[in-house]
Enzyme design. Structure first.
Site, PDB file in Angstrom:
ATOM      1  N   LYS A  74       5.024  10.252   0.381  1.00 17.47           N
ATOM      2  CA  LYS A  74       4.720   9.283  -0.723  1.00 17.47           C
ATOM      3  C   LYS A  74       3.442   9.137  -1.050  1.00 17.47           C
ATOM      4  O   LYS A  74       2.552   9.088  -0.482  1.00 17.47           O
ATOM      5  CB  LYS A  74       5.354   8.097  -0.637  1.00 17.47           C
ATOM      6  CG  LYS A  74       5.464   7.263  -1.720  1.00 17.47           C
ATOM      7  CD  LYS A  74       6.381   5.721  -1.401  1.00 17.47           C
ATOM      8  CE  LYS A  74       6.560   5.032  -2.519  1.00 17.47           C
ATOM      9  NZ  LYS A  74       7.299   3.745  -2.195  1.00 17.47           N
ATOM     10  N   SER A 150      11.199   3.778  -5.723  1.00 11.37           N
ATOM     11  CA  SER A 150       9.743   4.390  -5.622  1.00 11.37           C
ATOM     12  C   SER A 150       9.677   5.529  -4.598  1.00 11.37           C
ATOM     13  O   SER A 150       8.515   6.207  -4.771  1.00 11.37           O
ATOM     14  CB  SER A 150       8.690   3.341  -5.491  1.00 11.37           C
ATOM     15  OG  SER A 150       8.782   2.691  -3.980  1.00 11.37           O
ATOM     16  N   SER A 174      13.098   0.841  -1.661  1.00 16.36           N
ATOM     17  CA  SER A 174      12.490   2.029  -2.164  1.00 16.36           C
ATOM     18  C   SER A 174      12.666   3.321  -1.473  1.00 16.36           C
ATOM     19  O   SER A 174      12.534   4.416  -2.020  1.00 16.36           O
ATOM     20  CB  SER A 174      10.890   1.764  -1.897  1.00 16.36           C
ATOM     21  OG  SER A 174      10.378   0.913  -2.872  1.00 16.36           O
TER      22      SER A 174
END
Length: 182
Positions: A74, A150, A174
């Site tokens: 990420k 996210s 997320s």
């Protein structure tokens, strides 16, 4: 193949880490233009790590429980020598001096970071994975829908086989939401 099977194939010599990484890089080249999940490809670094894994295995050393398994990281998580942008243009040149602990642990297990994955800008945009720096990531099964959360870049990358593992993080869904949506 699942990540565990990919690692077993490398450890057993059924496939080299270089071949495994190469097949994932090919998959990224084919799929990522449609879903926009991988934001910063680490191709050369991944090939070098795979070559080191193959050399360790050839020398009789244990290559690790995740030998050669490609993973995405990420955009909020540091990978040494790569910008940690958080999807924001102002952080485009914020190059990490060291791996974040989870990246270091995955590397120590033999896994290979293959690319950063998209996030909402500064992880503040809620349920859709859109960054000012890299644009929208779309759901791999229906581009009119969000990959969710996210960690949507990781969810889309894993769902489409661009990476065997995605290193996201989760405090309010997320990782869980993209896993469900993708």
């Amino acid at each position: 193949m699942p990540a565990a099977a990919q690692a077993a194939a490398v450890r057993n010599g059924d496939v080299s880490a270089a071949e495994l990484v190469g097949s994932h890089l090919d998959r990224i080249a084919d799929v990522n233009p449609r879903v926009n999940a991988v934001t910063q490809l680490m191709a050369e670094r991944a090939r070098e790590a795979a070559a080191r894994t193959d050399a360790r295995r050839a020398a009789g050393a244990e290559p690790g429980p995740l030998a050669g398994v490609p993973f995405t990281v990420k955009e909020t998580t540091a990978v040494e020598g790569v910008p940690t942008t958080m999807g924001a243009a102002r952080f485009r040149d914020l190059v990490a001096e060291a791996d974040a602990p989870p990246v270091a642990r995955l590397r120590a297990a033999g896994a290979v970071p293959i690319g950063h994955s998209n996030v909402p800008t500064l992880i503040l945009a809620g349920m859709h994975t859109r960054s000012e720096l890299f644009g929208d990531t779309v759901n791999p099964w229906d581009p009119s829908r969000t990959p969710g959360g996210s960690s949507g870049g990781d969810g889309a990358a894993v769902a489409t086989g661009m990476a065997a593992l995605g290193l996201g993080n989760d405090s309010g869904g997320s990782v869980r939401i993209p896993a469900s949506f993708c």
